[in-house]
Each structure stands twice: as C-alpha cells, then as structure tokens.
Design a protein around this motif. Structure first.
Motif, PDB file in Angstrom:
ATOM      1  N   PRO A  74       0.812  -1.228   0.000  1.00  0.00           N
ATOM      2  CA  PRO A  74       0.000   0.000   0.000  1.00  0.00           C
ATOM      3  C   PRO A  74       0.844   1.277   0.000  1.00  0.00           C
ATOM      4  O   PRO A  74       0.497   2.256  -0.655  1.00  0.00           O
ATOM      5  CB  PRO A  74      -0.823  -0.102   1.289  1.00  0.00           C
ATOM      6  CG  PRO A  74      -0.845  -1.547   1.617  1.00  0.00           C
ATOM      7  CD  PRO A  74       0.453  -2.101   1.123  1.00  0.00           C
ATOM      8  N   ALA A  75       1.989   1.246   0.698  1.00  0.00           N
ATOM      9  CA  ALA A  75       2.865   2.429   0.710  1.00  0.00           C
ATOM     10  C   ALA A  75       3.421   2.680  -0.691  1.00  0.00           C
ATOM     11  O   ALA A  75       3.486   3.828  -1.156  1.00  0.00           O
ATOM     12  CB  ALA A  75       3.990   2.240   1.720  1.00  0.00           C
ATOM     13  N   LEU A  76       3.812   1.634  -1.388  1.00  0.00           N
ATOM     14  CA  LEU A  76       4.304   1.760  -2.757  1.00  0.00           C
ATOM     15  C   LEU A  76       3.216   2.297  -3.683  1.00  0.00           C
ATOM     16  O   LEU A  76       3.478   3.138  -4.557  1.00  0.00           O
ATOM     17  CB  LEU A  76       4.814   0.409  -3.258  1.00  0.00           C
ATOM     18  CG  LEU A  76       5.409   0.389  -4.656  1.00  0.00           C
ATOM     19  CD1 LEU A  76       6.662   1.253  -4.710  1.00  0.00           C
ATOM     20  CD2 LEU A  76       5.720  -1.032  -5.073  1.00  0.00           C
ATOM     21  N   ALA A  77       1.987   1.850  -3.490  1.00  0.00           N
ATOM     22  CA  ALA A  77       0.877   2.339  -4.312  1.00  0.00           C
ATOM     23  C   ALA A  77       0.624   3.823  -4.065  1.00  0.00           C
ATOM     24  O   ALA A  77       0.354   4.582  -5.009  1.00  0.00           O
ATOM     25  CB  ALA A  77      -0.381   1.533  -4.011  1.00  0.00           C
ATOM     26  N   ILE A  78       0.744   4.262  -2.831  1.00  0.00           N
ATOM     27  CA  ILE A  78       0.539   5.683  -2.514  1.00  0.00           C
ATOM     28  C   ILE A  78       1.634   6.533  -3.136  1.00  0.00           C
ATOM     29  O   ILE A  78       1.361   7.561  -3.770  1.00  0.00           O
ATOM     30  CB  ILE A  78       0.460   5.882  -0.986  1.00  0.00           C
ATOM     31  CG1 ILE A  78      -0.827   5.270  -0.452  1.00  0.00           C
ATOM     32  CG2 ILE A  78       0.558   7.365  -0.620  1.00  0.00           C
ATOM     33  CD1 ILE A  78      -0.894   5.195   1.059  1.00  0.00           C
ATOM     34  N   VAL A  79       2.890   6.113  -3.005  1.00  0.00           N
ATOM     35  CA  VAL A  79       4.009   6.873  -3.579  1.00  0.00           C
ATOM     36  C   VAL A  79       3.895   6.902  -5.099  1.00  0.00           C
ATOM     37  O   VAL A  79       4.098   7.950  -5.733  1.00  0.00           O
ATOM     38  CB  VAL A  79       5.359   6.265  -3.128  1.00  0.00           C
ATOM     39  CG1 VAL A  79       6.516   6.879  -3.887  1.00  0.00           C
ATOM     40  CG2 VAL A  79       5.541   6.462  -1.627  1.00  0.00           C
ATOM     41  N   SER A  80       3.546   5.775  -5.721  1.00  0.00           N
ATOM     42  CA  SER A  80       3.384   5.740  -7.184  1.00  0.00           C
ATOM     43  C   SER A  80       2.240   6.639  -7.635  1.00  0.00           C
ATOM     44  O   SER A  80       2.342   7.309  -8.666  1.00  0.00           O
ATOM     45  CB  SER A  80       3.123   4.309  -7.654  1.00  0.00           C
ATOM     46  OG  SER A  80       4.204   3.487  -7.334  1.00  0.00           O
ATOM     47  N   GLY A  81       1.147   6.656  -6.881  1.00  0.00           N
ATOM     48  CA  GLY A  81       0.017   7.525  -7.222  1.00  0.00           C
ATOM     49  C   GLY A  81       0.381   8.993  -7.145  1.00  0.00           C
ATOM     50  O   GLY A  81      -0.005   9.791  -8.009  1.00  0.00           O
ATOM     51  N   ILE A  82       1.148   9.376  -6.139  1.00  0.00           N
ATOM     52  CA  ILE A  82       1.592  10.768  -6.023  1.00  0.00           C
ATOM     53  C   ILE A  82       2.513  11.126  -7.178  1.00  0.00           C
ATOM     54  O   ILE A  82       2.405  12.209  -7.763  1.00  0.00           O
ATOM     55  CB  ILE A  82       2.271  10.995  -4.655  1.00  0.00           C
ATOM     56  CG1 ILE A  82       1.239  10.905  -3.538  1.00  0.00           C
ATOM     57  CG2 ILE A  82       3.002  12.342  -4.616  1.00  0.00           C
ATOM     58  CD1 ILE A  82       1.822  10.883  -2.139  1.00  0.00           C
ATOM     59  N   HIS A  83       3.405  10.210  -7.549  1.00  0.00           N
ATOM     60  CA  HIS A  83       4.314  10.461  -8.676  1.00  0.00           C
ATOM     61  C   HIS A  83       3.531  10.607  -9.986  1.00  0.00           C
ATOM     62  O   HIS A  83       3.822  11.499 -10.796  1.00  0.00           O
ATOM     63  CB  HIS A  83       5.336   9.334  -8.782  1.00  0.00           C
ATOM     64  CG  HIS A  83       6.306   9.509  -9.893  1.00  0.00           C
ATOM     65  ND1 HIS A  83       7.250  10.514  -9.914  1.00  0.00           N
ATOM     66  CD2 HIS A  83       6.471   8.828 -11.049  1.00  0.00           C
ATOM     67  CE1 HIS A  83       7.950  10.436 -11.019  1.00  0.00           C
ATOM     68  NE2 HIS A  83       7.497   9.414 -11.734  1.00  0.00           N
TER      69      HIS A  83
END
Length: 165
Positions: free
Chosen positions: A22-31
């Motif tokens: 989930p943390a990776l998904a959040i960072v990817s979404g922000i990028h």
C-alpha cells in the motif's frame, strides 16, 4: 532467546509486505499525479476551433507550392543539428523550417535557413534532432507557399519533400 511468537512486530517479514504494497501504491500515485500535472498533452489543442479555421489557409499554401512546381531535398548532418536543403527551383529570400514532434510539444524547433549557393540553403538547429518521427514544414518567410512531410529521421539519408496534392 525469544521464541518465534515473541518477536516484535517489525521483525516479521509478512508485516512489511502488508505495509510495503500500500505504501508503494501511494508513492506511485503521487508520482503519477505529479507527472500528469507537469506534462502538457501535446495531442490536445487548446484552440481547436482556430486550428480548424486555418486549414484552408494551409491548403492554399500547399497548392501554391504545387503550382510553382517546388520540391526539396533535406539532409541532416552527422552532428544531428546541421540541416541542408536543396530546392529544384530558385526562390527569393531566406526559408523557414519547422520541425514538430507528433506528441511532444516541448521539443519542436524552428529555424531560418540562409542561402549558401544556387538553390542551396543551410541552418543549424538549437538542439540535436532525435532519431524519431517528425513533421517537417518548409516555407518562405512571406508564407506564400509551403512543403510538408512526415520525416523518419535517419542520419545521412536525404528525404524529398513534394507538394501535397
């Protein structure tokens, strides 16, 4: 020695899997949101109505080049920046060359070509031309005619631009 069940939570690998995805998904979404905000979509025109009205003007320039019987050969130098053009007929004044990328607006280039001989013109691009597909437009500075072609850039290979019919 602690047993396997008494380890602290942060020493269990499955906990990090549950936190990591989930943390990776959040960072990817922000990028992705950042990329969408900072990059302009070159395929969508903000002034599509005005662009549509200019179509007849462009077609008139194409037919004027056909009426004059103009065509040109374009050669890109080995440095990917110097361009030479040879016309089949004599024209007055300097020429204008526009190179447009089909999808990336920020890399488009325009330059004025100076006469270097009889029907020969040359100029140097501000940035090296990537070996990709470009839309090339050659015209006189008074915009009385134009030659247009899609160009798959290959070093040292000349292309011929003929009037659109």
């Amino acid at each position: 020695m602690q047993s396997k069940e008494n380890k602290p939570w942060y020493k269990h690998p499955f906990v990090w899997l549950l936190i990591g995805f989930p943390a990776l998904a959040i960072v990817s979404g922000i990028h992705m949101a950042y990329l969408a905000y900072t990059n302009k979509d070159g395929l969508v025109s903000d002034s599509y109505y005005k662009d549509g009205q200019r179509i007849n003007e462009r077609l008139a320039l194409d037919s004027q080049a056909a009426n004059q019987g103009l065509n040109a050969q374009v050669i890109l130098g080995d440095d990917q920046q110097s361009i030479r053009i040879m016309l089949n007929k004599e024209v007055n004044g300097p020429l204008e060359l526009k190179l447009s990328h089909p999808t990336r607006v920020g890399v488009d280039q325009s330059l004025e070509l100076q006469a270097i001989g009889n029907r020969m013109y040359a100029g140097k691009l501000a940035h090296p031309l990537a070996l990709e597909r470009w839309q090339i437009e050659l015209s006189d500075q008074k915009s009385t005619w134009r030659l247009v072609k899609e160009w798959q850039v290959l070093p040292g290979e000349a292309i011929e631009i003929k009037p659109l019919k």
